[in-house]
Design an enzyme around this catalytic site. Structure first.
Site, PDB file in Angstrom:
ATOM      1  N   LYS A   1       4.209  -8.937  25.423  1.00 57.50           N
ATOM      2  CA  LYS A   1       5.228  -9.736  24.736  1.00 57.50           C
ATOM      3  C   LYS A   1       5.795 -10.791  25.675  1.00 57.50           C
ATOM      4  O   LYS A   1       6.006 -11.943  25.291  1.00 57.50           O
ATOM      5  CB  LYS A   1       6.352  -8.838  24.219  1.00 57.50           C
ATOM      6  CG  LYS A   1       5.989  -7.952  23.049  1.00 57.50           C
ATOM      7  CD  LYS A   1       7.165  -7.061  22.679  1.00 57.50           C
ATOM      8  CE  LYS A   1       6.833  -6.119  21.535  1.00 57.50           C
ATOM      9  NZ  LYS A   1       7.966  -5.225  21.198  1.00 57.50           N
TER      10      LYS A   1
ATOM     11  N   ALA B   1      11.102  -6.179  25.533  1.00 58.49           N
ATOM     12  CA  ALA B   1      11.174  -4.724  25.613  1.00 58.49           C
ATOM     13  C   ALA B   1      10.356  -4.116  24.488  1.00 58.49           C
ATOM     14  O   ALA B   1      10.097  -4.760  23.459  1.00 58.49           O
ATOM     15  CB  ALA B   1      12.624  -4.243  25.541  1.00 58.49           C
ATOM     16  N   ASP B   2       9.971  -2.873  24.690  1.00 59.21           N
ATOM     17  CA  ASP B   2       9.283  -2.134  23.632  1.00 59.21           C
ATOM     18  C   ASP B   2       9.703  -0.674  23.723  1.00 59.21           C
ATOM     19  O   ASP B   2       9.865  -0.138  24.823  1.00 59.21           O
ATOM     20  CB  ASP B   2       7.768  -2.256  23.749  1.00 59.21           C
ATOM     21  CG  ASP B   2       7.079  -1.756  22.489  1.00 59.21           C
ATOM     22  OD1 ASP B   2       7.056  -2.515  21.500  1.00 59.21           O
ATOM     23  OD2 ASP B   2       6.594  -0.610  22.480  1.00 59.21           O
ATOM     24  N   THR B   3       9.876  -0.047  22.568  1.00 55.99           N
ATOM     25  CA  THR B   3      10.308   1.349  22.505  1.00 55.99           C
ATOM     26  C   THR B   3       9.371   2.126  21.597  1.00 55.99           C
ATOM     27  O   THR B   3       8.978   1.625  20.533  1.00 55.99           O
ATOM     28  CB  THR B   3      11.743   1.442  21.954  1.00 55.99           C
ATOM     29  OG1 THR B   3      12.630   0.716  22.810  1.00 55.99           O
ATOM     30  CG2 THR B   3      12.209   2.895  21.891  1.00 55.99           C
TER      31      THR B   3
ATOM     32  N   ALA C   1      10.197   0.344  27.637  1.00 53.10           N
ATOM     33  CA  ALA C   1       9.801  -0.501  28.767  1.00 53.10           C
ATOM     34  C   ALA C   1      10.503  -1.844  28.622  1.00 53.10           C
ATOM     35  O   ALA C   1      10.603  -2.389  27.527  1.00 53.10           O
ATOM     36  CB  ALA C   1       8.293  -0.699  28.798  1.00 53.10           C
TER      37      ALA C   1
END
Length: 202
Positions: A52, A75-77, A112
């Site tokens: 991203k 960010a990624d969850t 992250a």
């Protein structure tokens, strides 16, 4: 510096940053979020956060003739149970299946965060362990009927109605929401950026 480019459509991430005192400008970075075969959840969220970020930086370079004026944050969850990635539910039946898996069990939430600034990119990973109460079929059905689970990884939102099912959290509440504030500030500090201005409440 209190201005950040956020390459995420998550209103929760934007709200967290704005509550810290940052001025947030939205950028766009569309990527394929399909997990690789046998990809571990921790590796998956870090890869997506980096991709991203790279996409947002590339898009900036296409539309501007100068480096970004402020840091770009992505960010990624994801939620994982027994090493299985639980993404957003495809339908109500899928949501019910995921919530039944989480019922009376402990699962992991990985977030992250990736930051690009002045030609460098750094990424960190935060993990939380979340325990759920034993949920009845009626409770699961009522929660799904609220509509909240349908756009959330793991089919629940800890900051919303889903919080009533959480018996224990070891980790970061804001990390489970989508952006761990302690780790994010630490990451920005690695670039020499100051802590946020902590706006006064009115």
């Amino acid at each position: 510096m209190n201005h950040i480019y956020l390459a995420s459509g998550s209103p929760r991430r934007r709200e967290i940053l704005e509550n810290l005192g940052y001025t947030v400008q939205r950028l766009y970075a569309e990527i394929d979020e399909t997990p690789y075969p046998q990809e571990k959840a921790a590796d998956y969220v870090q890869r997506l956060a980096r991709e991203k970020n790279a996409g947002a930086v590339a898009q900036w370079r296409v539309t501007h003739n100068e480096p970004p004026e402020f840091p770009i944050l992505t960010a990624d969850t994801t939620v994982a149970y027994q090493n299985q990635i639980l993404g957003k539910p495809e339908n109500e039946e899928h949501a019910a299946e995921m919530l039944a898996q989480l019922s009376a069990n402990t699962h992991q939430v990985y977030t992250a965060v990736s930051v690009y600034w002045q030609g460098k990119t750094r990424t960190l990973l935060q993990q939380s362990d979340v325990a759920f109460k034993a949920m009845s079929a009626a409770e699961i059905a009522a929660y799904i009927a609220s509509g909240e689970p349908m756009d959330k990884a793991g089919a629940y939102g800890i900051q919303g109605l889903g919080g009533v099912f959480v018996t224990h959290l070891h980790g970061s509440f804001t990390g489970v929401m989508g952006l761990p504030v302690f780790e994010t500030i630490e990451l920005l500090a690695q670039f020499g950026l100051a802590v946020p201005p902590f706006p006064k409440k009115t």
